[in-house]
Design an enzyme around this catalytic site. Structure first.
Site, PDB file in Angstrom:
ATOM      1  N   GLU A 458       0.738  -1.282   0.108  1.00 17.65           N
ATOM      2  CA  GLU A 458       0.149   0.059  -0.066  1.00 17.65           C
ATOM      3  C   GLU A 458       0.850   1.309  -0.015  1.00 17.65           C
ATOM      4  O   GLU A 458       0.335   2.301   0.250  1.00 17.65           O
ATOM      5  CB  GLU A 458      -1.003   0.193   1.018  1.00 17.65           C
ATOM      6  CG  GLU A 458      -0.347  -0.322   2.525  1.00 17.65           C
ATOM      7  CD  GLU A 458      -1.433  -0.643   3.534  1.00 17.65           C
ATOM      8  OE1 GLU A 458      -2.306  -0.474   3.421  1.00 17.65           O
ATOM      9  OE2 GLU A 458      -0.791  -1.193   4.521  1.00 17.65           O
ATOM     10  N   ASP A 482      -5.008   2.946   0.108  1.00 21.03           N
ATOM     11  CA  ASP A 482      -3.946   3.633   0.628  1.00 21.03           C
ATOM     12  C   ASP A 482      -2.765   3.764  -0.601  1.00 21.03           C
ATOM     13  O   ASP A 482      -2.187   4.760  -0.692  1.00 21.03           O
ATOM     14  CB  ASP A 482      -3.238   3.024   1.658  1.00 21.03           C
ATOM     15  CG  ASP A 482      -3.653   3.448   2.978  1.00 21.03           C
ATOM     16  OD1 ASP A 482      -4.581   4.511   2.953  1.00 21.03           O
ATOM     17  OD2 ASP A 482      -3.746   2.724   4.023  1.00 21.03           O
TER      18      ASP A 482
END
Length: 598
Positions: A458, A482
């Site tokens: 992420e 993210d």
């Protein structure tokens, strides 16, 4: 005159009906100082209102119909915990006793302090939990004012002339789960709210009930009048007010098609997810609580791709769940999946998300779960969170790791570590896992010695360091929410730049494709567990990149499966490869259109 309002689409489908405005408690309450000799009476007035709300929530949960979604009971439990939490109750009473505020003033002052804390939370799901606190406060304020909650009266399915009664579409500033339960005896077809986002409780309930909804429709509760005809286009987040007969007829046709589509989708529950060219695809579910496993199985999931363990840690009043309590929760989820794999993410929380915060006078300082003071980060998205927080609290982390290992003795468990980006973080994490294993061995406690471990991808740095991850991890899971935020330097919580949050940005697609490609070459399984995985419009794009494992909310699974069954990966792969080379920004619609062609 018809007019349209635009919001955030959170639950597909079309709803047509009359508007019912749900009036909120007025937060612009009266402010006055209480006489010294009346302070205890004022405290008791607040306690009595809280007790009335507590009784109401208990009654609502007791009277839940057997077919109510499990999320409903969980949300009522959350509201009950907030109601009794000292961060709300004790501090409000302190304002009455020390500043002589009346109960309403004290309660809304405390609410404003808590809202400042939640506004600094980076994680979208946890940030939107502030709506739960607001909803609990509103219920208390209504009792203080002596005003009942305004809900639609029961409506018969047929009018006197035998024609179908127009459905009720609830329009509100915001809707609490408790309020939604009171609509179950009405012809409740959809709802529109001023507030909310994709991960708000309102949105989650909409998806679990499969009710069309549009949230974040600014000023809807002010612009829409009682009994206005309304159409909700849940696919587009569009609300049409006072539609013309032609528009009504068009959307009624769409409703009929949608009803037929839902029936067809249910036939796919037990159909293997195999593409036209014979490639098997694993469709898994994201869950928050062990009880959600039933919904995952009902949707036909072949496992749990993401169990968000942080929900076991929230609202604990300074006492984190012990090893046994965590173990029981993890084991319950594992056993409920009857031998299917369960991927449990270690706690994803940080100093910007205090587990038991008590803010200071300026609303910025607070105390962590041990009662120690801290100052919140100016940019919490880049602060002490996820694996960084776990490594800074090794005793807490070891407790969770032991509980996870113990649960692995009862079924296939995979442990997922969030936000890894440095080699030393991987080393520290694996060292603590090895220590947890040794401690259980010394105690003679069984666990699966072949437990699989994985990393969330992420952060762009993790993609650039993929060879390191592929050597050390058994599997990977791409957290697209993210990854998009960090790649584009877009704070999803900031409305001023939220429109720039783009899952189809060329840089984002390059990072996702690279992760899938390199993991495949290394023989390491890789999944996507962010919002992209549950969006049917993205399914063919991800399949063309080589993705073979998707994890999503259970309510999204059948629609994604339908796309999988219609897809031909041999055709999609060269098209996606070409798009990754030639794709120009702002061509999102053209990209998806080209991939959807047979």
């Amino acid at each position: 005159m018809p007019f349209a309002l635009h919001g955030i689409p959170v639950s597909r489908g079309v709803a047509i009906g009359r508007a019912h405005l749900l009036a909120p408690a007025a937060l612009d309450v009266s402010h006055y100082l209480v006489d010294e000799d009346r302070l205890q009476d004022e405290v008791q007035r607040l306690r009595s209102a809280r007790a009335a709300v507590r009784t109401e929530l208990a009654a609502l949960k007791r009277d839940l119909p057997p077919d109510a979604p499990e999320e409903m009971g969980a949300f009522l439990d959350v509201h009950a915990m907030i109601l009794d939490d000292e961060m709300l109750a004790r501090e409000a009473e302190a304002l009455i006793l020390t500043r002589r505020y009346n109960a309403e003033w004290a309660l809304t002052t405390r609410l404003e302090q808590l809202m400042r804390q939640f506004d600094e939370i980076e994680d979208e799901y946890l940030r939107e939990r502030k709506a739960d606190i607001e909803q609990v406060v509103e219920r208390i304020l209504k009792y203080l004012a002596g005003a009942p909650v305004l809900v639609p009266a029961p409506v018969p399915a047929l009018a006197a002339d035998g024609e179908p009664t127009p459905g009720v579409i609830v329009v509100a500033h915001d809707i609490s789960p408790a309020d939604m339960l009171q609509f179950r005896h009405t012809v409740f077809h959809g709802f529109v709210t001023d507030l909310g986002g994709r991960t708000s409780h309102t949105a989650i309930v909409a998806r679990s009930l499969d009710i069309p909804a549009a949230v974040g429709v600014q000023n809807a509760s002010e612009l829409i009048r009682q009994d206005d005809w309304i159409i909700i286009d849940g696919d587009a987040g569009l609300v049409i007010v006072d539609p013309t007969p032609i528009i009504l007829e068009e959307y009624r046709h769409r409703q009929s098609e949608r009803a037929l589509e839902k029936k067809r989708l249910q036939r796919l529950r037990h159909t293997p997810a195999v593409t036209l060219d014979g490639i098997e695809i694993d469709l898994l579910a994201n869950i928050e609580l062990a009880e959600d496993a039933a919904s995952a199985l009902a949707a036909g999931a072949v496992g749990v791709g993401l169990f968000r363990s942080e929900f076991l840690f929230m609202n604990r009043r300074g006492e984190l769940p012990g090893e046994d309590e965590q173990f029981e929760a993890y084991r319950a989820a594992v056993e409920a999946m009857h031998g299917l794999p369960v991927t449990i993410r270690t706690i994803d929380i940080g100093s910007d998300k205090p587990l038991d915060a008590r803010d200071g006078r300026d609303g910025r300082d607070g105390r962590d779960w041990r009662g120690e003071e801290y100052e919140t980060a100016l940019n919490p998205a880049l602060g002490l969170r996820a694996i960084r927080w776990s490594l800074s609290e090794p005793a807490m982390f070891l407790t969770q790791l032991r509980a996870l290992l113990r649960a692995s003795a009862y079924g296939p468990v995979r442990v997922l570590f969030p936000m890894l980006a440095h080699a030393r973080e991987i080393d520290q994490t694996l060292e603590l896992l090895a220590r947890a294993r040794r401690e259980l061995e010394e105690r003679g406690v069984p666990f699966d010695p072949a437990l699989k471990i994985g990393a969330m991808i992420e952060i762009p740095a993790a993609v650039l360091l993929l060879p390191l991850f592929l050597r050390r991890m058994d599997f990977l899971s791409i957290g697209t929410n993210d990854l998009i935020q960090y790649t584009l330097a877009i704070d999803r919580a900031d409305n001023a730049v939220a429109h720039l949050y783009d899952p189809l940005h060329p840089a984002v697609l390059q990072l996702i494709a690279r992760t899938i490609r390199e993991a495949s070459h290394a023989g390491v399984p890789v999944a996507v567990c962010g919002e992209m995985a549950g969006d049917p419009a993205m399914t063919r794009l991800l399949l063309g990149m080589g993705l073979r494992e998707f994890s999503m909310h259970p309510a999204q699974l059948l629609r994604v499966k339908q796309e999988v069954l219609r897809a031909d990966c041999r055709r999609l792969a060269p098209v996606v490869d070409e798009l990754l080379v030639t794709y120009e920004p702002d061509d999102a619609a053209a990209v998806l259109q080209r991939l959807s062609q047979p």
